[in-house]
Design an enzyme around this catalytic site. Structure first.
Site, PDB file in Angstrom:
ATOM      1  N   GLY A  90      84.068  50.466  34.131  1.00  0.00           N
ATOM      2  CA  GLY A  90      84.172  50.272  32.689  1.00  0.00           C
ATOM      3  C   GLY A  90      85.290  51.094  32.101  1.00  0.00           C
ATOM      4  O   GLY A  90      85.854  51.995  32.729  1.00  0.00           O
ATOM      5  N   PRO A 130      77.244  55.069  34.479  1.00  0.00           N
ATOM      6  CA  PRO A 130      75.979  55.786  34.623  1.00  0.00           C
ATOM      7  C   PRO A 130      74.836  55.120  33.871  1.00  0.00           C
ATOM      8  O   PRO A 130      73.677  55.313  34.183  1.00  0.00           O
ATOM      9  CB  PRO A 130      76.294  57.169  34.047  1.00  0.00           C
ATOM     10  N   TYR A 151      95.735  57.444  49.432  1.00  0.00           N
ATOM     11  CA  TYR A 151      94.301  57.260  49.606  1.00  0.00           C
ATOM     12  C   TYR A 151      93.887  57.895  50.933  1.00  0.00           C
ATOM     13  O   TYR A 151      93.743  57.219  51.948  1.00  0.00           O
ATOM     14  CB  TYR A 151      93.939  55.772  49.625  1.00  0.00           C
TER      15      TYR A 151
END
Length: 302
Positions: A222, A231, A69
């Protein structure tokens, strides 16, 4: 909402081996920029440090991170070290290995003999002498293959004292069984959210029966989305959000936590306001009717 209820402990706790964590945790991927890795705009360093410290103030004691990361200007692990060391005694930091990125940001996948180097890099960046939990993150190309050699290498590092507990990520039920035959597993971290297929739900149920934590990633995004908010939202999510005076993202997190006491949430953000809303989602209590509405087959959002 009072400071007491707006706390990561509101949704209860779960044990990762001998470590107790609040079920609402924090994912560190978005600390480095507005998009993961080298995407989007870089985060202000002090802003990311402030988010981490705010997370602790809100009762978060489970942080999910990884040495890969990082962006061109920020490293999530080193931000965690800078913001929180010396670490609170109850803080559990979970990381993951097998994927790696070189200095240019290019991805590579470690062989079993290279996992120790990845573990030691996490130790160095975090400033620790052992890692609380290490997940073996399985490559998409290996979802149908054996993970035994890699997991066995991590088990040896656990025996050597570099790792306290082991988990697996992006696995099938068969791979989970293979790992558990080699060494104890305390958690499964897979992508999971509204619309998840039946085989993913079966793995979640299986983890509950085995007493293992199930830790979804992309829970807000999701099913089928790698990162970020959806979106568009289904009518069901909008209706339930309106009923609770909450955001759609909070409803997705509340739905996740309602799936079982062994399900943990690790939403990530680089914004303090979003962080507070994510933690507050742990106070929401969805009814059986609302869960059924959210789980009903959905049409595409308008």
């Amino acid at each position: 909402m009072s400071p007491q209820t707006n706390n990561a402990a509101a949704a209860g706790t779960w044990r990762l081996g001998d470590l107790t964590v609040n079920r609402v945790g924090f994912g560190a991927m978005r600390l480095t920029g507005s998009e993961p890795f080298d995407g989007g705009a870089p985060r202000d360093r002090e802003q990311s440090i402030a988010v981490l410290r705010k997370a602790i103030d809100l009762g978060v004691n489970h942080i999910d991170t990884a040495a890969f990361y990082f962006s061109a200007t920020r490293s999530a692990n080193e931000l965690i070290n800078r913001a929180l060391a010396p670490y609170p005694e109850d803080l559990v930091i979970t990381t993951k290995v097998w994927p790696g990125r070189d200095a240019s940001g290019a991805w590579w996948w470690a062989g079993p003999g290279q996992l120790r180097g990845q573990v030691e890099e996490n130790l160095r960046q975090l400033g620790r002498d052992h890692l609380d939990v290490v997940n073996l993150r399985v490559p998409p190309s290996r979802r149908t293959g054996s993970i035994g050699e890699h997991f066995g290498a991590l088990a040896e590092l656990r025996d050597a004292g570099l790792i306290r507990h082991l988990g697996v990520s992006n696995v099938t039920s068969e791979q989970l069984a293979e790992a558990r035959a080699i060494a104890p597993v305390v958690c499964v971290q897979n992508q999971f959210g509204l619309g998840a297929p039946s085989e993913d739900r079966e793995l979640l149920r299986c983890c509950g029966e085995l007493g293992l934590a199930f830790v979804p990633f992309s829970a807000i995004a999701g099913s089928g989305r790698a990162a970020g908010s959806a979106p568009g939202e289904s009518e069901a999510v909008r209706v339930v959000a309106h009923a609770h005076g909450a955001s759609p993202a909070q409803i997705r997190l509340a739905w996740t936590l309602r799936l079982g006491p062994h399900v943990l949430a690790i939403p990530g953000t680089g914004d303090q306001d979003h962080l507070a809303k994510n933690v507050a989602a742990g106070t929401l209590r969805l009814s059986e009717e609302e869960m059924a509405l959210l789980d009903a087959p959905r049409t595409a959002p308008a």
